[in-house]
Design a protein around this motif. Structure first.
Motif, PDB file in Angstrom:
ATOM      1  N   ILE A  33      -4.769  32.115  16.306  1.00 21.49           N
ATOM      2  CA  ILE A  33      -4.746  33.395  16.272  1.00 21.49           C
ATOM      3  C   ILE A  33      -6.416  33.875  15.981  1.00 21.49           C
ATOM      4  N   LYS A  34      -6.604  33.486  14.737  1.00 25.70           N
ATOM      5  CA  LYS A  34      -8.039  33.952  14.441  1.00 25.70           C
ATOM      6  C   LYS A  34      -9.032  33.458  15.434  1.00 25.70           C
ATOM      7  N   GLU A  35      -9.035  32.433  15.783  1.00 26.66           N
ATOM      8  CA  GLU A  35      -9.890  32.019  16.700  1.00 26.66           C
ATOM      9  C   GLU A  35      -9.800  32.988  17.841  1.00 26.66           C
ATOM     10  N   ILE A  36      -8.794  33.378  18.475  1.00 29.25           N
ATOM     11  CA  ILE A  36      -8.439  34.202  19.750  1.00 29.25           C
ATOM     12  C   ILE A  36      -9.194  35.552  19.421  1.00 29.25           C
ATOM     13  N   LEU A  37      -8.849  36.014  18.219  1.00 32.76           N
ATOM     14  CA  LEU A  37      -9.323  37.444  17.972  1.00 32.76           C
ATOM     15  C   LEU A  37     -11.040  37.390  17.719  1.00 32.76           C
ATOM     16  N   VAL A  38     -11.545  36.205  17.113  1.00 33.63           N
ATOM     17  CA  VAL A  38     -13.035  36.105  17.160  1.00 33.63           C
ATOM     18  C   VAL A  38     -13.477  36.078  18.250  1.00 33.63           C
ATOM     19  N   MET A  39     -12.901  35.477  19.212  1.00 35.81           N
ATOM     20  CA  MET A  39     -13.576  35.310  20.729  1.00 35.81           C
ATOM     21  C   MET A  39     -13.127  36.172  21.709  1.00 35.81           C
ATOM     22  N   TRP A  40     -12.377  37.354  21.501  1.00 35.72           N
ATOM     23  CA  TRP A  40     -11.895  38.235  22.287  1.00 35.72           C
ATOM     24  C   TRP A  40     -12.824  38.561  23.166  1.00 35.72           C
ATOM     25  N   GLU A  41     -14.058  39.070  22.630  1.00 33.69           N
ATOM     26  CA  GLU A  41     -15.314  39.631  23.488  1.00 33.69           C
ATOM     27  C   GLU A  41     -15.615  38.722  24.501  1.00 33.69           C
ATOM     28  N   LEU A  42     -15.261  37.585  24.385  1.00 30.98           N
ATOM     29  CA  LEU A  42     -15.647  36.456  25.646  1.00 30.98           C
ATOM     30  C   LEU A  42     -14.286  36.381  26.403  1.00 30.98           C
ATOM     31  N   LEU A  43     -13.324  36.592  25.628  1.00 28.58           N
ATOM     32  CA  LEU A  43     -11.873  36.252  26.845  1.00 28.58           C
ATOM     33  C   LEU A  43     -11.580  37.407  27.504  1.00 28.58           C
ATOM     34  N   ALA A  44     -11.668  38.604  27.028  1.00 24.31           N
ATOM     35  CA  ALA A  44     -11.248  39.685  27.821  1.00 24.31           C
ATOM     36  C   ALA A  44     -11.862  40.036  28.851  1.00 24.31           C
ATOM     37  N   PRO A  45     -13.187  39.925  29.245  1.00 23.61           N
ATOM     38  CA  PRO A  45     -13.659  39.930  30.627  1.00 23.61           C
ATOM     39  C   PRO A  45     -13.276  38.746  31.559  1.00 23.61           C
ATOM     40  N   ALA A  46     -13.452  37.505  30.665  1.00 20.75           N
ATOM     41  CA  ALA A  46     -12.909  36.377  31.519  1.00 20.75           C
ATOM     42  C   ALA A  46     -11.469  36.262  31.889  1.00 20.75           C
ATOM     43  N   ILE A  47     -10.389  36.972  31.201  1.00 21.91           N
ATOM     44  CA  ILE A  47      -8.989  37.246  31.501  1.00 21.91           C
ATOM     45  C   ILE A  47      -8.955  38.115  32.783  1.00 21.91           C
ATOM     46  N   LEU A  48      -9.757  39.158  32.890  1.00 20.90           N
ATOM     47  CA  LEU A  48      -9.889  40.463  33.763  1.00 20.90           C
ATOM     48  C   LEU A  48     -10.122  39.731  34.989  1.00 20.90           C
ATOM     49  N   GLU A  49     -11.344  39.109  34.746  1.00 23.72           N
ATOM     50  CA  GLU A  49     -11.772  38.289  36.101  1.00 23.72           C
ATOM     51  C   GLU A  49     -10.879  37.396  36.806  1.00 23.72           C
ATOM     52  N   THR A  50     -10.240  36.519  35.963  1.00 21.56           N
ATOM     53  CA  THR A  50      -9.220  35.660  36.409  1.00 21.56           C
ATOM     54  C   THR A  50      -7.994  36.538  37.099  1.00 21.56           C
ATOM     55  N   LEU A  51      -7.448  37.701  36.493  1.00 22.37           N
ATOM     56  CA  LEU A  51      -6.467  38.396  37.058  1.00 22.37           C
ATOM     57  C   LEU A  51      -6.635  38.952  38.449  1.00 22.37           C
ATOM     58  N   LEU A  52      -8.101  39.464  38.447  1.00 25.53           N
ATOM     59  CA  LEU A  52      -8.645  39.986  39.672  1.00 25.53           C
ATOM     60  C   LEU A  52      -8.548  39.110  40.762  1.00 25.53           C
ATOM     61  N   MET A  53      -8.947  38.044  40.599  1.00 23.62           N
ATOM     62  CA  MET A  53      -9.307  36.821  41.521  1.00 23.62           C
ATOM     63  C   MET A  53      -7.903  36.440  42.066  1.00 23.62           C
ATOM     64  N   VAL A  54      -6.867  36.291  41.030  1.00 22.95           N
ATOM     65  CA  VAL A  54      -5.494  35.858  41.324  1.00 22.95           C
ATOM     66  C   VAL A  54      -4.579  36.621  41.960  1.00 22.95           C
ATOM     67  N   ILE A  55      -4.749  37.792  41.348  1.00 24.61           N
ATOM     68  CA  ILE A  55      -3.869  38.815  42.313  1.00 24.61           C
ATOM     69  C   ILE A  55      -4.281  39.335  43.514  1.00 24.61           C
ATOM     70  N   SER A  56      -5.518  39.568  43.697  1.00 26.54           N
ATOM     71  CA  SER A  56      -6.185  40.078  44.914  1.00 26.54           C
ATOM     72  C   SER A  56      -5.930  38.733  45.732  1.00 26.54           C
ATOM     73  N   SER A  57      -6.159  37.542  45.692  1.00 24.00           N
ATOM     74  CA  SER A  57      -6.273  36.786  46.840  1.00 24.00           C
ATOM     75  C   SER A  57      -4.762  36.169  46.955  1.00 24.00           C
ATOM     76  N   THR A  58      -3.779  36.471  46.180  1.00 20.45           N
ATOM     77  CA  THR A  58      -2.222  36.287  46.490  1.00 20.45           C
ATOM     78  C   THR A  58      -1.896  37.204  47.091  1.00 20.45           C
ATOM     79  N   ILE A  59      -2.479  38.584  47.173  1.00 20.02           N
ATOM     80  CA  ILE A  59      -1.842  39.465  47.963  1.00 20.02           C
ATOM     81  C   ILE A  59      -2.477  39.574  49.526  1.00 20.02           C
TER      82      ILE A  59
END
Length: 226
Positions: A9-35
Protein backbone atom coordinates in the motif's frame (compact mmCIF):
# COMPACT_ATOMS: atom_id res chain seq x y z
CA UNK A 1 0.84 -11.03 5.75
CA UNK A 2 -0.31 -7.65 7.11
CA UNK A 3 3.24 -6.26 6.97
CA UNK A 4 3.51 -7.25 3.31
CA UNK A 5 0.12 -5.68 2.56
CA UNK A 6 1.14 -2.48 4.37
CA UNK A 7 4.36 -2.30 2.36
CA UNK A 8 2.49 -2.76 -0.91
CA UNK A 9 0.00 0.00 0.00
CA UNK A 10 2.84 2.39 0.84
CA UNK A 11 4.52 1.62 -2.48
CA UNK A 12 1.28 2.33 -4.34
CA UNK A 13 0.88 5.69 -2.59
CA UNK A 14 4.47 6.69 -3.34
CA UNK A 15 4.13 5.75 -7.01
CA UNK A 16 0.65 7.21 -7.47
CA UNK A 17 1.99 10.04 -9.60
CA UNK A 18 3.25 7.44 -12.07
CA UNK A 19 0.29 5.12 -11.74
CA UNK A 20 -2.57 7.62 -12.10
CA UNK A 21 -1.89 8.71 -15.71
CA UNK A 22 -0.97 5.15 -16.69
CA UNK A 23 -4.28 3.82 -15.30
CA UNK A 24 -6.23 6.54 -17.11
CA UNK A 25 -4.45 5.74 -20.38
CA UNK A 26 -5.19 2.03 -19.97
CA UNK A 27 -8.87 2.66 -19.24
CA UNK A 28 -9.08 5.03 -22.21
CA UNK A 29 -7.62 2.41 -24.54
CA UNK A 30 -9.64 -0.49 -23.15
CA UNK A 31 -13.06 1.19 -22.96
CA UNK A 32 -12.78 3.03 -26.29
CA UNK A 33 -11.57 -0.01 -28.24
CA UNK A 34 -14.19 -2.26 -26.62
CA UNK A 35 -17.03 0.08 -27.61
CA UNK A 36 -15.71 0.33 -31.17
CA UNK A 37 -15.10 -3.43 -31.37
CA UNK A 38 -18.67 -4.17 -30.25
CA UNK A 39 -20.08 -1.77 -32.85
CA UNK A 40 -17.91 -3.17 -35.65
CA UNK A 41 -18.12 -6.82 -34.57
CA UNK A 42 -21.91 -6.84 -34.28
CA UNK A 43 -22.45 -6.56 -38.04
CA UNK A 44 -20.52 -9.67 -39.15
CA UNK A 45 -21.95 -11.57 -36.18
CA UNK A 46 -25.50 -10.93 -37.41
CA UNK A 47 -24.56 -11.87 -40.98
CA UNK A 48 -22.82 -15.07 -39.85
CA UNK A 49 -25.85 -16.06 -37.79
CA UNK A 50 -28.31 -15.40 -40.60
CA UNK A 51 -26.31 -17.10 -43.38
CA UNK A 52 -25.32 -20.20 -41.41
CA UNK A 53 -26.78 -23.47 -42.67
CA UNK A 54 -29.29 -23.40 -39.79
CA UNK A 55 -29.84 -19.64 -40.06
CA UNK A 56 -32.81 -17.63 -41.24
CA UNK A 57 -31.32 -17.15 -44.71
CA UNK A 58 -28.65 -19.79 -45.34
CA UNK A 59 -25.98 -18.72 -47.82
CA UNK A 60 -22.91 -20.94 -47.89
CA UNK A 61 -20.78 -18.58 -50.02
CA UNK A 62 -21.31 -15.53 -47.79
CA UNK A 63 -20.89 -17.53 -44.58
CA UNK A 64 -17.67 -19.23 -45.70
CA UNK A 65 -16.15 -15.96 -46.96
CA UNK A 66 -16.96 -13.99 -43.83
CA UNK A 67 -16.01 -16.92 -41.60
CA UNK A 68 -12.57 -17.02 -43.29
CA UNK A 69 -12.04 -13.27 -42.81
CA UNK A 70 -12.98 -13.39 -39.13
CA UNK A 71 -10.78 -16.42 -38.47
CA UNK A 72 -7.86 -14.80 -40.31
CA UNK A 73 -8.07 -11.62 -38.24
CA UNK A 74 -8.34 -13.64 -35.04
CA UNK A 75 -5.24 -15.67 -35.90
CA UNK A 76 -2.90 -12.65 -35.90
CA UNK A 77 -0.76 -12.34 -32.73
CA UNK A 78 -1.48 -8.88 -31.37
CA UNK A 79 2.11 -7.63 -31.40
CA UNK A 80 2.48 -8.58 -35.08
CA UNK A 81 -0.89 -7.05 -35.94
CA UNK A 82 0.06 -3.82 -34.22
CA UNK A 83 3.27 -3.56 -36.26
CA UNK A 84 1.67 -4.58 -39.57
CA UNK A 85 -1.03 -1.91 -39.44
CA UNK A 86 1.27 0.95 -38.36
CA UNK A 87 0.72 2.77 -41.71
CA UNK A 88 -3.07 2.43 -41.31
CA UNK A 89 -2.88 3.61 -37.69
CA UNK A 90 -0.77 6.59 -38.68
CA UNK A 91 -3.22 7.41 -41.50
CA UNK A 92 -6.19 7.49 -39.12
CA UNK A 93 -4.67 8.90 -35.93
CA UNK A 94 -1.73 10.89 -37.33
CA UNK A 95 0.68 8.87 -35.18
CA UNK A 96 1.48 5.24 -34.45
CA UNK A 97 2.52 5.71 -30.82
CA UNK A 98 0.66 6.53 -27.61
CA UNK A 99 -2.68 5.46 -26.12
CA UNK A 100 -4.87 7.08 -28.79
CA UNK A 101 -3.00 5.35 -31.63
CA UNK A 102 -3.19 2.01 -29.79
CA UNK A 103 -6.99 2.14 -29.91
CA UNK A 104 -6.84 1.27 -33.63
CA UNK A 105 -5.02 -2.10 -33.38
CA UNK A 106 -6.89 -2.94 -30.17
CA UNK A 107 -10.20 -2.45 -31.98
CA UNK A 108 -9.11 -4.49 -35.00
CA UNK A 109 -7.88 -7.29 -32.73
CA UNK A 110 -11.03 -7.34 -30.60
CA UNK A 111 -13.71 -6.93 -33.31
CA UNK A 112 -13.46 -10.51 -34.68
CA UNK A 113 -13.49 -11.86 -31.12
CA UNK A 114 -16.69 -9.90 -30.45
CA UNK A 115 -18.17 -11.27 -33.69
CA UNK A 116 -17.62 -14.82 -32.50
CA UNK A 117 -18.96 -14.05 -29.04
CA UNK A 118 -22.17 -12.52 -30.39
CA UNK A 119 -22.57 -15.22 -33.04
CA UNK A 120 -22.19 -17.94 -30.42
CA UNK A 121 -24.67 -16.22 -28.09
CA UNK A 122 -27.26 -15.87 -30.87
CA UNK A 123 -26.91 -19.50 -31.87
CA UNK A 124 -27.53 -20.58 -28.27
CA UNK A 125 -31.06 -19.15 -28.38
CA UNK A 126 -33.66 -21.90 -28.05
CA UNK A 127 -34.88 -22.84 -31.57
CA UNK A 128 -38.35 -23.29 -30.10
CA UNK A 129 -38.50 -19.58 -29.27
CA UNK A 130 -37.57 -18.73 -32.87
CA UNK A 131 -40.16 -21.11 -34.28
CA UNK A 132 -42.80 -19.61 -32.00
CA UNK A 133 -41.94 -16.14 -33.30
CA UNK A 134 -42.22 -17.38 -36.89
CA UNK A 135 -45.63 -18.90 -36.17
CA UNK A 136 -46.83 -15.47 -35.03
CA UNK A 137 -45.73 -14.00 -38.36
CA UNK A 138 -42.59 -12.23 -37.17
CA UNK A 139 -40.22 -11.04 -39.90
CA UNK A 140 -36.54 -12.01 -39.98
CA UNK A 141 -35.55 -8.57 -38.67
CA UNK A 142 -38.03 -8.87 -35.82
CA UNK A 143 -36.76 -12.35 -34.98
CA UNK A 144 -33.15 -11.16 -34.92
CA UNK A 145 -33.52 -7.89 -33.04
CA UNK A 146 -36.58 -8.52 -30.86
CA UNK A 147 -36.26 -12.24 -30.13
CA UNK A 148 -32.73 -13.56 -30.60
CA UNK A 149 -30.83 -10.53 -29.34
CA UNK A 150 -33.16 -10.14 -26.37
CA UNK A 151 -32.68 -13.78 -25.39
CA UNK A 152 -28.92 -13.65 -25.96
CA UNK A 153 -28.17 -10.44 -24.02
CA UNK A 154 -26.88 -12.21 -20.83
CA UNK A 155 -24.45 -14.32 -22.88
CA UNK A 156 -23.39 -11.29 -24.91
CA UNK A 157 -22.66 -9.34 -21.73
CA UNK A 158 -20.58 -12.23 -20.44
CA UNK A 159 -18.70 -12.35 -23.73
CA UNK A 160 -18.05 -8.61 -23.74
CA UNK A 161 -16.63 -8.96 -20.22
CA UNK A 162 -14.16 -11.54 -21.56
CA UNK A 163 -13.36 -9.15 -24.41
CA UNK A 164 -12.61 -6.34 -21.96
CA UNK A 165 -10.23 -8.55 -20.01
CA UNK A 166 -8.51 -9.72 -23.20
CA UNK A 167 -8.07 -6.12 -24.35
CA UNK A 168 -6.45 -5.25 -21.01
CA UNK A 169 -3.86 -7.93 -21.78
CA UNK A 170 -3.40 -6.58 -25.31
CA UNK A 171 -3.02 -3.02 -24.00
CA UNK A 172 -0.28 -4.18 -21.64
CA UNK A 173 1.54 -5.81 -24.57
CA UNK A 174 1.13 -2.61 -26.59
CA UNK A 175 3.13 -0.80 -23.91
CA UNK A 176 6.24 -2.69 -25.00
CA UNK A 177 6.29 -0.80 -28.32
CA UNK A 178 5.13 2.64 -27.23
CA UNK A 179 1.46 2.03 -26.66
CA UNK A 180 1.25 3.81 -23.31
CA UNK A 181 -0.70 2.79 -20.23
CA UNK A 182 0.31 0.39 -17.48
CA UNK A 183 2.24 -1.81 -19.90
CA UNK A 184 4.49 1.08 -20.89
CA UNK A 185 4.99 1.98 -17.22
CA UNK A 186 6.05 -1.57 -16.40
CA UNK A 187 8.52 -1.66 -19.30
CA UNK A 188 10.04 1.80 -18.76
CA UNK A 189 10.48 1.57 -15.00
CA UNK A 190 10.13 -2.07 -14.05
CA UNK A 191 12.21 -3.57 -16.85
CA UNK A 192 14.49 -0.91 -18.35
CA UNK A 193 15.32 0.78 -15.01
CA UNK A 194 15.25 -2.43 -12.98
CA UNK A 195 12.68 -1.05 -10.52
CA UNK A 196 11.08 -4.31 -9.47
CA UNK A 197 8.69 -2.56 -7.09
CA UNK A 198 7.12 -0.66 -10.02
CA UNK A 199 6.70 -3.92 -11.92
CA UNK A 200 5.03 -5.62 -8.94
CA UNK A 201 2.65 -2.72 -8.25
CA UNK A 202 1.72 -2.50 -11.94
CA UNK A 203 0.84 -6.19 -11.99
CA UNK A 204 -1.24 -5.79 -8.81
CA UNK A 205 -3.14 -2.84 -10.30
CA UNK A 206 -3.84 -4.83 -13.49
CA UNK A 207 -5.11 -7.75 -11.41
CA UNK A 208 -7.40 -5.42 -9.45
CA UNK A 209 -8.81 -3.88 -12.65
CA UNK A 210 -9.46 -7.33 -14.11
CA UNK A 211 -11.16 -8.54 -10.91
CA UNK A 212 -13.38 -5.46 -10.77
CA UNK A 213 -14.42 -5.81 -14.40
CA UNK A 214 -15.07 -9.53 -14.00
CA UNK A 215 -17.17 -8.91 -10.89
CA UNK A 216 -19.16 -6.23 -12.70
CA UNK A 217 -19.66 -8.55 -15.67
CA UNK A 218 -20.85 -11.39 -13.42
CA UNK A 219 -23.25 -9.05 -11.63
CA UNK A 220 -24.76 -7.80 -14.89
CA UNK A 221 -25.03 -11.35 -16.25
CA UNK A 222 -26.86 -12.61 -13.16
CA UNK A 223 -29.12 -9.55 -13.20
CA UNK A 224 -30.04 -9.96 -16.87
CA UNK A 225 -30.35 -13.74 -16.67
CA UNK A 226 -33.18 -13.34 -14.16
Amino acid sequence: MWELLSTVIKEILVMWELLAPAILETLLMVISSTILAVIIGFIPAIILTITDEDGLKPNKAIYKSLDFIVNTLRSFPFIILMVVIIPFTRLIMGTSFGPFATIVPLTIAAAPFVSRVVESALKEVDPGVIEAAKSFGATNNQIIFKVMLKEAIPSIVSGITLTLISIIGYSAMAGTIGGGGLGALAVRYGYQRFQTDVMIVTVIVLIIIVQLLQSLGNYLYNKLAK
